[in-house]
Write a protein that holds these residues in place. Structure first.
Motif, PDB file in Angstrom:
ATOM      1  N   ASP A  48      49.813 -24.855 -29.912  1.00 16.00           N
ATOM      2  CA  ASP A  48      51.307 -23.889 -30.724  1.00 16.00           C
ATOM      3  C   ASP A  48      50.803 -24.039 -31.872  1.00 16.00           C
ATOM      4  OD1 ASP A  48      53.675 -24.199 -29.372  1.00 16.00           O
ATOM      5  OD2 ASP A  48      55.148 -25.245 -31.039  1.00 16.00           O
ATOM      6  N   ASP A  49      49.707 -25.304 -32.144  1.00 22.46           N
ATOM      7  CA  ASP A  49      48.879 -24.579 -33.217  1.00 22.46           C
ATOM      8  C   ASP A  49      48.894 -24.311 -34.625  1.00 22.46           C
ATOM      9  OD1 ASP A  49      45.961 -25.290 -34.054  1.00 22.46           O
ATOM     10  OD2 ASP A  49      45.186 -22.862 -33.921  1.00 22.46           O
ATOM     11  N   VAL A  50      49.750 -25.248 -34.695  1.00 25.61           N
ATOM     12  CA  VAL A  50      50.605 -25.068 -36.169  1.00 25.61           C
ATOM     13  C   VAL A  50      50.033 -25.671 -37.199  1.00 25.61           C
ATOM     14  CG1 VAL A  50      53.025 -25.335 -37.836  1.00 25.61           C
ATOM     15  CG2 VAL A  50      52.391 -24.251 -34.976  1.00 25.61           C
ATOM     16  N   VAL A  51      49.616 -26.710 -36.728  1.00 24.71           N
ATOM     17  CA  VAL A  51      49.433 -28.703 -37.655  1.00 24.71           C
ATOM     18  C   VAL A  51      48.168 -28.713 -37.179  1.00 24.71           C
ATOM     19  CG1 VAL A  51      50.865 -28.349 -39.443  1.00 24.71           C
ATOM     20  CG2 VAL A  51      51.560 -29.776 -37.163  1.00 24.71           C
ATOM     21  N   ALA A  52      48.103 -28.546 -35.452  1.00 28.84           N
ATOM     22  CA  ALA A  52      47.605 -29.680 -34.810  1.00 28.84           C
ATOM     23  C   ALA A  52      46.250 -29.955 -35.572  1.00 28.84           C
ATOM     24  CB  ALA A  52      47.133 -28.648 -33.734  1.00 28.84           C
ATOM     25  N   GLY A  53      45.307 -28.659 -35.672  1.00 28.86           N
ATOM     26  CA  GLY A  53      44.240 -28.397 -37.208  1.00 28.86           C
ATOM     27  C   GLY A  53      44.232 -29.730 -38.251  1.00 28.86           C
ATOM     28  N   LEU A  54      44.761 -30.643 -38.135  1.00 31.07           N
ATOM     29  CA  LEU A  54      45.103 -31.169 -39.289  1.00 31.07           C
ATOM     30  C   LEU A  54      44.983 -32.662 -38.713  1.00 31.07           C
ATOM     31  CD1 LEU A  54      48.045 -29.799 -41.982  1.00 31.07           C
ATOM     32  CD2 LEU A  54      45.377 -29.477 -41.613  1.00 31.07           C
ATOM     33  N   GLY A  55      44.774 -33.307 -37.880  1.00 32.91           N
ATOM     34  CA  GLY A  55      45.393 -33.963 -36.984  1.00 32.91           C
ATOM     35  C   GLY A  55      43.851 -35.125 -37.318  1.00 32.91           C
ATOM     36  N   SER A  56      44.114 -36.735 -36.719  1.00 33.76           N
ATOM     37  CA  SER A  56      42.852 -36.911 -36.534  1.00 33.76           C
ATOM     38  C   SER A  56      42.416 -37.582 -35.608  1.00 33.76           C
ATOM     39  CB  SER A  56      42.465 -37.953 -38.005  1.00 33.76           C
ATOM     40  OG  SER A  56      41.354 -39.109 -38.166  1.00 33.76           O
ATOM     41  N   PRO A  57      41.617 -37.030 -34.541  1.00 34.02           N
ATOM     42  CA  PRO A  57      40.483 -36.104 -34.848  1.00 34.02           C
ATOM     43  C   PRO A  57      41.629 -34.528 -34.540  1.00 34.02           C
ATOM     44  CG  PRO A  57      40.835 -36.747 -32.065  1.00 34.02           C
ATOM     45  CD  PRO A  57      41.397 -37.741 -33.248  1.00 34.02           C
ATOM     46  N   PRO A  58      40.930 -33.904 -35.256  1.00 31.57           N
ATOM     47  CA  PRO A  58      41.780 -32.146 -35.493  1.00 31.57           C
ATOM     48  C   PRO A  58      41.905 -32.041 -34.099  1.00 31.57           C
ATOM     49  CG  PRO A  58      39.524 -32.598 -36.601  1.00 31.57           C
ATOM     50  CD  PRO A  58      40.137 -33.817 -36.103  1.00 31.57           C
ATOM     51  N   LEU A  59      42.949 -31.653 -33.505  1.00 29.91           N
ATOM     52  CA  LEU A  59      43.412 -31.409 -31.691  1.00 29.91           C
ATOM     53  C   LEU A  59      43.041 -29.889 -30.905  1.00 29.91           C
ATOM     54  CD1 LEU A  59      47.139 -32.949 -31.365  1.00 29.91           C
ATOM     55  CD2 LEU A  59      44.645 -34.087 -31.717  1.00 29.91           C
ATOM     56  N   THR A  60      42.678 -30.008 -30.165  1.00 25.90           N
ATOM     57  CA  THR A  60      42.658 -29.242 -29.619  1.00 25.90           C
ATOM     58  C   THR A  60      43.557 -28.575 -29.069  1.00 25.90           C
ATOM     59  OG1 THR A  60      40.242 -29.258 -28.270  1.00 25.90           O
ATOM     60  CG2 THR A  60      41.482 -28.055 -27.545  1.00 25.90           C
ATOM     61  N   ALA A  61      43.538 -26.948 -29.433  1.00 23.98           N
ATOM     62  CA  ALA A  61      44.836 -26.599 -28.881  1.00 23.98           C
ATOM     63  C   ALA A  61      44.968 -25.325 -28.522  1.00 23.98           C
ATOM     64  CB  ALA A  61      45.769 -25.912 -30.731  1.00 23.98           C
TER      65      ALA A  61
END
Length: 369
Positions: free
Chosen positions: A307-320
């Protein structure tokens, strides 16, 4: 002529409230003003309590439903009597926020009045909203029905096909032979998105992969079918399994014990070194559960979100896998504009599929075994 400050700030408010959050740089690009100007406007709107600032990001202070209602009112105030274009999307569906923004931008640039209608989480909720919009004078419709199951989708086919106004489906693909087969639609190619995820992991050396999706949307059903077909036929995938990303959802359908098992336990049983998770919020929660069980990402297990709506905010940032959400809305609005400007049946129905992209971040790496 320079745009009045008040109007520019109204546009900033509308953009942020449509999406929930927005980057200052993106707002500057959309408004065609400097980043400094947007920051000044945001500071003033923050002092007024109408926005919240983060590091390079702006957030709405309103709940999603109230924000959407305000955006609808702002758009409506600029138009003539009646709803020129009705947009119907599910309430609390963050994935569609970017799609909605893309469509709204195109329609407003064309000078059309836009009325947003949010469908509650209930079967058949879209029909009364559409009927009220048409009674109010809507000339066209953009719609993304919730369609949690095939029966819900089929129940909407006949009335949607018989509306009598130009209609475009967003992120929904009518199945062959249905009453909606000839309706215009714009959606992401989720099979291609699934392939991107699988090929990325296989290319890193992963051979045992777990797939977990939601249960309550056409996208989830498409992804389950795609993952099953791609992994089942891939010569380098040794073992794979599919499960519900939220096991408690198993009460809504006939699922096996493995398909409703807790994901960390299922991963251990499969010997999986990688997982693909739909969607982002659930993926972030799964990663947190993995951390509680001392499963490190990506050292012990690689994770790809979908989806890549908030994946980049994860720890670690998620490949999406990132479907082209905004572009789906833009193209759907463009199709509708063309239909509104031509005679009925002037051209064949169009079914447009757009390819997702893979955003590689810190949650994937070669397996360590």
């Amino acid at each position: 002529m320079r745009e009045p400050v008040d109007l520019r700030r109204q546009r900033i408010l509308a953009a942020v409230r449509t999406r929930g959050t927005a980057r200052v740089r993106d707002l500057a690009d959309e408004l065609q003003v400097s980043v400094v100007t947007v920051r000044r406007d945001v500071e003033e709107l923050t002092r007024e309590g109408r926005l919240r600032r983060g590091h390079g990001v702006v957030r709405s202070t309103l709940p999603a439903e109230e924000a959407a209602a305000e955006v609808s009112a702002v758009a409506g105030d600029r138009g003539a009597a009646g709803d020129r274009v009705a947009v119907v999307v599910p309430v609390r569906h963050s994935y569609l926020n970017e799609t909605l923004h893309g469509a709204r931008t195109v329609l407003e640039e064309a000078g059309l009045r836009v009325a947003l209608h949010l469908a509650p989480q209930a079967s058949g909720a879209e029909r009364p909203l559409v009927e009220r919009a048409l009674a109010a004078g809507a000339d066209g419709l953009l719609i993304a029905p919730r369609w949690r199951g095939r029966a819900e989708e089929e129940a909407d086919h006949e009335w949607l096909a018989a509306l009598g106004v130009p209609t475009v489906l967003m992120e929904r693909r009518p199945w062959r032979g249905s009453a909606l087969h000839a309706l215009d639609s714009v959606c992401s190619d989720h099979w291609y998105g699934a392939q991107l995820a699988v090929e990325h992991l296989v290319g890193l050396g992963h051979r045992r992969i777990l797939f977990a999706t939601r249960h309550d949307s056409p996208t989830a059903r498409s992804l389950r079918a795609a993952f099953s077909g791609i992994a089942g036929e891939h010569p380098l995938v040794e073992r794979w399994a599919w499960a519900l990303i939220a096991p408690e959802a198993g009460a809504d359908g006939p699922y096996s014990a493995d398909e409703t098992a807790e994901l960390p336990a299922l991963m251990r049983g499969l010997g999986a070194t990688a997982v693909v998770l739909h969607g982002d919020v659930d993926a972030l929660m799964v990663v947190q559960r993995m951390a509680e069980e001392a499963v490190r990402v990506p050292e012990d297990c690689s994770v790809v979100a979908y989806d890549d709506v908030v994946a980049g905010l994860g720890s670690p940032p998620l490949t999406a896998v990132s479907p082209p959400k905004t572009e789906v809305g833009r193209l759907a609005a463009d199709l509708l504009l063309q239909r509104l400007s031509e005679a009925p049946g002037a051209r064949p129905a169009r079914r447009v599929e757009l390819l997702p992209r893979l955003m590689v971040r810190g949650s994937t790496a070669p397996p360590t075994y």
